[in-house]
Design an enzyme around this catalytic site. Structure first.
Site, short mmCIF file in Angstrom:
data_model
loop_
_atom_site.label_atom_id
_atom_site.label_comp_id
_atom_site.label_asym_id
_atom_site.label_seq_id
_atom_site.Cartn_x
_atom_site.Cartn_y
_atom_site.Cartn_z
N GLY A 16 -19.07 -12.80 33.48
CA GLY A 16 -20.27 -13.29 32.79
C GLY A 16 -20.37 -12.68 31.41
O GLY A 16 -19.62 -11.76 31.06
N LEU A 107 -29.54 -4.74 36.62
CA LEU A 107 -30.00 -5.46 35.42
C LEU A 107 -31.00 -6.55 35.78
O LEU A 107 -30.73 -7.39 36.63
CB LEU A 107 -28.81 -6.10 34.70
CG LEU A 107 -27.94 -5.14 33.91
CD1 LEU A 107 -26.75 -5.87 33.31
CD2 LEU A 107 -28.75 -4.47 32.81
N GLY A 108 -32.16 -6.50 35.11
CA GLY A 108 -33.15 -7.55 35.32
C GLY A 108 -33.28 -8.38 34.07
O GLY A 108 -32.28 -8.72 33.43
N SER A 109 -34.51 -8.68 33.67
CA SER A 109 -34.72 -9.54 32.52
C SER A 109 -36.18 -9.41 32.08
O SER A 109 -37.04 -9.03 32.88
CB SER A 109 -34.45 -10.99 32.92
OG SER A 109 -35.11 -11.85 32.05
N SER A 110 -36.44 -9.75 30.83
CA SER A 110 -37.82 -9.63 30.33
C SER A 110 -38.74 -10.65 30.98
O SER A 110 -39.96 -10.54 30.87
CB SER A 110 -37.83 -9.84 28.81
OG SER A 110 -37.24 -11.10 28.50
N CYS A 111 -38.18 -11.62 31.71
CA CYS A 111 -39.06 -12.63 32.32
C CYS A 111 -39.77 -12.09 33.56
O CYS A 111 -40.57 -12.78 34.19
CB CYS A 111 -38.29 -13.90 32.68
SG CYS A 111 -37.25 -13.71 34.10
N TYR A 138 -36.52 -16.59 39.50
CA TYR A 138 -35.60 -15.56 39.00
C TYR A 138 -36.35 -14.25 38.82
O TYR A 138 -35.87 -13.18 39.20
CB TYR A 138 -35.02 -16.03 37.67
CG TYR A 138 -34.04 -15.11 37.00
CD1 TYR A 138 -34.40 -14.40 35.85
CD2 TYR A 138 -32.75 -14.95 37.49
CE1 TYR A 138 -33.50 -13.57 35.22
CE2 TYR A 138 -31.84 -14.13 36.85
CZ TYR A 138 -32.22 -13.44 35.71
OH TYR A 138 -31.32 -12.63 35.07
N LYS A 142 -35.65 -10.58 40.56
CA LYS A 142 -35.34 -9.40 39.73
C LYS A 142 -36.37 -8.28 39.95
O LYS A 142 -36.03 -7.10 39.94
CB LYS A 142 -35.26 -9.79 38.26
CG LYS A 142 -34.02 -10.61 37.91
CD LYS A 142 -32.75 -9.81 38.22
CE LYS A 142 -31.48 -10.56 37.90
NZ LYS A 142 -30.27 -9.74 38.13
N PRO A 165 -33.20 -6.08 30.03
CA PRO A 165 -32.83 -6.59 28.71
C PRO A 165 -33.73 -7.74 28.27
O PRO A 165 -34.27 -8.46 29.12
CB PRO A 165 -31.40 -7.12 28.89
CG PRO A 165 -30.97 -6.71 30.25
CD PRO A 165 -32.19 -6.43 31.05
N HIS A 181 -29.13 -20.98 27.84
CA HIS A 181 -30.28 -20.45 27.12
C HIS A 181 -30.31 -21.08 25.73
O HIS A 181 -29.38 -21.80 25.33
CB HIS A 181 -30.18 -18.93 27.04
CG HIS A 181 -30.44 -18.24 28.34
ND1 HIS A 181 -29.43 -17.76 29.13
CD2 HIS A 181 -31.58 -18.00 29.03
CE1 HIS A 181 -29.93 -17.22 30.22
NE2 HIS A 181 -31.25 -17.36 30.18
#
Ligand code: GFB
Length: 316
Positions: A16, A107-111, A138, A142, A165, A181
């Protein structure tokens, strides 16, 4: 300080965009990197993951594997984004715990943050309000991962950490127009519009949402820094602190590729979260800082797309 030197580091999801950037960075630093393609290891099969980790004995694990996608993909495939990401994170963390892995980075995400979280968003805003509907599936997967890593720290004393991130882009991105994206989608659309002589290129939504973007090589640098310097229950934000409207980034991308036509805003497509600027002061206070500006990063992503990424998307 956690020393990576000499340790066997498994990067799950090495093909990825994030995994590949991390492998490039670790290899550049001369570290021992372990990888396994989905043809040899199905991360959604618990027994396979446990057997792989027991056999390979990695000392460090980075969970860069996930079912990811943009706003349209999240809305179209909620089961995939919730179910697959839950299985991947649960299987890898369980196997890593059973093998006594010394350090694990999730690792997650700002969402993961509430749609209306005060901006810039601090880590403590987690679970303080309703999520953005378009990527709640998602986000919940996360959030579960963040809490699972924290649970392993508390119950077994394992050094599992989580990083969040912001929106990412760069070499090896997904350029499929429906599942990608925004930045890869607009890069591809600007190139196609330029090469076909089209008068306009389509931008989804109103163009007014604000987004914070980080080049994936900056993220890889931050992840190495966190592996070596961060150990705490709480997840930590990894952002640039700079936000830009979708209309502005679309225009910058058009300028970068040399498309001289007009932007056409398709309001039938969702805007999603109005803003999601993160407060990354905790990371910045530790001494890390991003180095790649959005303009330089877009030029780099464009160059890689022309060199190699385009070949993977036959429609071009
Ligand atoms: O990058 P994106 O799909 O995801 O959309 P999110 C960002 C903004 O760009 C939205 C607009 O307001 C889109 O409407 N946009 C404009 C486009 N043109 C396009 C286009 O051609 N393609 C796409 N995809 N967007 C993601 C989550 O939310 O954030 C992921 O869905 C992940 O799960 C990621 O969390 C970090 O930023 O809205």
């Amino acid at each position: 300080m956690f020393a990576l030197a000499g340790k066997k580091i498994w990067v799950a999801g090495h093909r990825g965009m994030v995994g590949a950037a991390l492998v490039r960075r670790l290899a550049r630093d001369g570290h021992r990197v372990l990888t396994a393609g989905r043809e040899t290891l199905d991360l959604m099969r618990q027994a396979e993951v446990e057997a792989f980790v027991a056999a390979q004995r990695p000392e460090v694990v980075v969970i860069a594997a996930a079912r990811v996608g943009g706003i349209a993909a999240n809305a179209a495939r909620p089961v995939d984004f919730l179910h697959d990401n839950l299985l991947i994170e649960a299987n890898i963390m369980r196997a890593a715990a059973d093998a006594g892995v010394a350090k694990l980075l999730f690792l997650g995400s700002s969402c993961i943050y509430p749609r209306e979280a005060p901006q810039p968003i601090v880590e403590d805003a987690l679970l303080t309000g309703p999520l953005e509907a378009t990527n709640q599936w998602y986000a919940i997967a996360k959030i579960a991962g963040i809490k699972l890593a924290e649970a392993y720290r508390r119950q077994y004393g394992l050094d599992f950490i989580s990083a969040m991130p912001t929106n990412l882009y760069g070499p090896g991105d997904n350029y499929d127009l429906e599942s990608s994206h925004v930045i890869p989608a607009l890069l591809r659309k600007a190139i196609e519009a330029r090469d076909s002589g089209a008068a306009t290129m389509t931008v989804w939504g109103s163009g007014t949402p604000l987004r914070e973007f980080m080049h994936v090589d900056d993220l890889a640098d931050a992840l190495v820094f966190l592996l070596e310097h961060y150990s705490a229950d709480a997840h930590i934000n990894v952002g640039t602190g700079q936000e830009v409207t979708i209309a502005a980034v679309a225009q910058t991308i058009a300028d970068t590729v040399g498309f001289k036509g007009d932007l056409l805003f398709d309001r039938s497509r969702p805007d999603g979260t109005p803003r999601k600027l993160m407060d990354s002061q905790r990371l910045l206070a530790m001494g890390w800082a991003p180095r790649i500006s959005l303009r330089a990063g877009l030029a780099d992503a464009y160059a890689h797309f022309i060199e190699s990424d385009r070949a993977r998307f036959a429609a071009l």
